[in-house]
Design a protein around this motif. Structure first.
Motif, PDB file in Angstrom:
ATOM      1  N   ARG A  30       6.873  11.531  -3.633  1.00 26.00           N
ATOM      2  CA  ARG A  30       5.617  11.391  -4.361  1.00 26.00           C
ATOM      3  C   ARG A  30       4.613  10.685  -3.462  1.00 26.00           C
ATOM      4  N   LEU A  66       1.868   8.392  -2.344  1.00 23.74           N
ATOM      5  CA  LEU A  66       1.445   7.077  -2.834  1.00 23.74           C
ATOM      6  C   LEU A  66       2.479   6.434  -3.752  1.00 23.74           C
ATOM      7  N   GLY A  67       3.566   7.136  -4.018  1.00 23.30           N
ATOM      8  CA  GLY A  67       4.608   6.582  -4.873  1.00 23.30           C
ATOM      9  C   GLY A  67       5.356   5.458  -4.175  1.00 23.30           C
ATOM     10  N   ASN A  68       5.857   4.508  -4.981  1.00 23.36           N
ATOM     11  CA  ASN A  68       6.565   3.366  -4.398  1.00 23.36           C
ATOM     12  C   ASN A  68       7.725   2.973  -5.298  1.00 23.36           C
ATOM     13  N   ASN A  69       8.436   3.978  -5.789  1.00 25.06           N
ATOM     14  CA  ASN A  69       9.518   3.719  -6.731  1.00 25.06           C
ATOM     15  C   ASN A  69      10.742   4.514  -6.292  1.00 25.06           C
ATOM     16  N   LYS A  97      11.630   7.062  -9.405  1.00 24.69           N
ATOM     17  CA  LYS A  97      10.623   8.045  -9.849  1.00 24.69           C
ATOM     18  C   LYS A  97      10.028   8.846  -8.698  1.00 24.69           C
ATOM     19  N   GLY A  98       9.882   8.208  -7.547  1.00 22.95           N
ATOM     20  CA  GLY A  98       9.283   8.925  -6.432  1.00 22.95           C
ATOM     21  C   GLY A  98       8.662   7.978  -5.426  1.00 22.95           C
ATOM     22  N   LYS A 156       1.392  -1.145   1.938  1.00 20.33           N
ATOM     23  CA  LYS A 156       1.915   0.035   1.266  1.00 20.33           C
ATOM     24  C   LYS A 156       1.001   1.201   1.622  1.00 20.33           C
ATOM     25  N   SER A 172      -1.011   3.023   0.026  1.00 19.07           N
ATOM     26  CA  SER A 172      -2.385   2.998  -0.504  1.00 19.07           C
ATOM     27  C   SER A 172      -3.287   2.073   0.304  1.00 19.07           C
ATOM     28  N   CYS A 175      -4.131   4.838   3.213  1.00 20.23           N
ATOM     29  CA  CYS A 175      -4.590   6.181   2.851  1.00 20.23           C
ATOM     30  C   CYS A 175      -5.349   6.105   1.531  1.00 20.23           C
ATOM     31  N   ASN A 176      -6.606   6.538   1.525  1.00 19.28           N
ATOM     32  CA  ASN A 176      -7.414   6.424   0.310  1.00 19.28           C
ATOM     33  C   ASN A 176      -7.651   7.775  -0.354  1.00 19.28           C
ATOM     34  N   ILE A 177      -6.821   8.752  -0.049  1.00 11.15           N
ATOM     35  CA  ILE A 177      -6.950  10.076  -0.669  1.00 11.15           C
ATOM     36  C   ILE A 177      -5.750  10.316  -1.579  1.00 11.15           C
ATOM     37  N   VAL A 178      -6.037  10.755  -2.783  1.00 13.65           N
ATOM     38  CA  VAL A 178      -5.002  10.910  -3.800  1.00 13.65           C
ATOM     39  C   VAL A 178      -4.151  12.156  -3.574  1.00 13.65           C
ATOM     40  N   GLU A 179      -4.776  13.231  -3.133  1.00 15.84           N
ATOM     41  CA  GLU A 179      -4.076  14.508  -3.072  1.00 15.84           C
ATOM     42  C   GLU A 179      -2.950  14.510  -2.031  1.00 15.84           C
ATOM     43  N   LYS A 196      -7.654  16.882   4.801  1.00 15.83           N
ATOM     44  CA  LYS A 196      -8.993  16.555   4.333  1.00 15.83           C
ATOM     45  C   LYS A 196      -9.624  15.400   5.096  1.00 15.83           C
ATOM     46  N   GLU A 209       2.475   4.290 -10.742  1.00 14.92           N
ATOM     47  CA  GLU A 209       1.645   3.928  -9.604  1.00 14.92           C
ATOM     48  C   GLU A 209       0.257   3.579 -10.128  1.00 14.92           C
ATOM     49  N   SER A 248      -3.964  12.860  -9.133  1.00 19.14           N
ATOM     50  CA  SER A 248      -4.864  13.914  -8.657  1.00 19.14           C
ATOM     51  C   SER A 248      -5.620  14.545  -9.826  1.00 19.14           C
ATOM     52  N   LEU A 257     -15.140  16.728   0.650  1.00 19.81           N
ATOM     53  CA  LEU A 257     -13.738  16.717   1.099  1.00 19.81           C
ATOM     54  C   LEU A 257     -12.828  17.420   0.091  1.00 19.81           C
ATOM     55  N   THR A 307      -9.935  13.341  -4.248  1.00 22.90           N
ATOM     56  CA  THR A 307     -10.203  12.082  -4.929  1.00 22.90           C
ATOM     57  C   THR A 307      -9.967  10.920  -3.979  1.00 22.90           C
ATOM     58  N   LEU A 308     -10.969  10.069  -3.831  1.00 21.68           N
ATOM     59  CA  LEU A 308     -10.841   8.892  -2.972  1.00 21.68           C
ATOM     60  C   LEU A 308     -10.751   7.647  -3.846  1.00 21.68           C
ATOM     61  N   PHE A 309     -10.162   6.588  -3.311  1.00 19.04           N
ATOM     62  CA  PHE A 309     -10.094   5.352  -4.088  1.00 19.04           C
ATOM     63  C   PHE A 309     -10.201   4.139  -3.184  1.00 19.04           C
TER      64      PHE A 309
END
Lengths: 144, 121
Positions: free
Chosen positions: A14, A16-19, A22-23, A45, A47, A50-54, A60, B72, B77, B107, B110-112
């Protein structure tokens, strides 16, 4: 292989997952194993890097992950060759040319990793992965 | 700093009260927090902010928060794709890990960033 390694196999991937159930993603997995097995806290960690969710974040952006590894104040030392257990191997996998993947070296030519569409697994650190390696790093407190 | 801490505390309290469901609410332009109902049919995994509240606070709305209980704290997404209106800020998190997120059209992702003092300016 050490006995404890079975605790870190077959974990779903997953981003960004840290479990560990779960993933988890590639860097958080490396950090979790180091924390649980050595007590050392890498302080970061995914996040934080890396600031992109996808999941396909690396298509990207041109920002390499793990920039902190090359900051001398962070605590990662670049190793020229001969990785040792708990070293982190950075790689550039796929069609992008940025560092987008990492694995944890376990010794005896093996490493632990996870990636999209996989569960965590052990694989030989051989010619294929060496070709994509962009750096091998050792945490400052692991002075063997 | 006080406003940031106040908001994070409000988010935490609301998230705990609605646990295991996701909570959601409106952050007003003077940085108060208005608890809203999550009317999603699947409130454990998603949120839909009560539109009546949205209408009531439309002119005062600065941002929208929702929680990711036991998950999390970073946005999913789907969260990014759901941002239809760019007039508001969007916040997500769990416990002390609160993030501001936005959808970047160029892009296509989603950015955060961590919700900190700079977000309140």
């Amino acid at each position: 292989m050490p006995n404890w390694i079975t605790n870190y196999l077959d974990i779903p991937y997953r981003h960004l997952g840290n479990n560990l159930e779960k993933g988890i993603d590639c860097f958080n997995l490396c950090a979790a194993v180091i924390k649980n097995q050595t007590g050392e806290d890498l302080q970061y960690k995914t996040s934080d890097f890396c600031n992109i969710v996808e999941e396909d974040w690396y298509t990207k952006t041109h920002d390499p992950l793990f920039k902190a590894f090359d900051n001398p104040n962070y605590g990662m030392l670049k190793i020229e060759d001969n990785p040792q257990p708990f070293d982190i191997i950075l790689m550039s996998i796929g069609s992008t040319n940025i560092t987008n993947h990492c694995a944890l070296f376990l010794g005896n030519g093996k490493m632990l990793q996870t990636m999209i569409d996989h569960v965590s697994w052990i694989t030989p650190y051989g010619r294929w992965y060496k070709r994509y390696t962009t750096g091998i790093y050792r945490w400052k407190n692991f002075n063997f | 700093m006080e406003k940031l801490q106040f908001l994070v505390n409000e988010f935490k309290k609301h998230a705990k009260d609605e646990y295991p469901n996701e909570c959601c609410g409106i952050v007003t332009k003077d940085f108060n927090y208005i608890r809203c109902s999550n009317i999603s049919p699947d409130p454990i995994n998603s949120f839909i902010l009560d539109p009546e509240k949205m209408i009531e606070y439309e002119d005062e709305c600065w941002g929208i928060f929702h929680s990711h209980p036991d998950d999390e704290p970073t946005p999913s997404s789907l969260d990014g794709k759901k941002i239809a209106c760019e007039d508001f800020k969007y916040l997500v998190g769990w416990e002390d890990d609160i993030y501001l997120y936005w959808y970047d059209n160029s892009l296509n992702c989603t950015l955060f960033k961590t919700f900190d003092e700079s977000c309140l300016k």
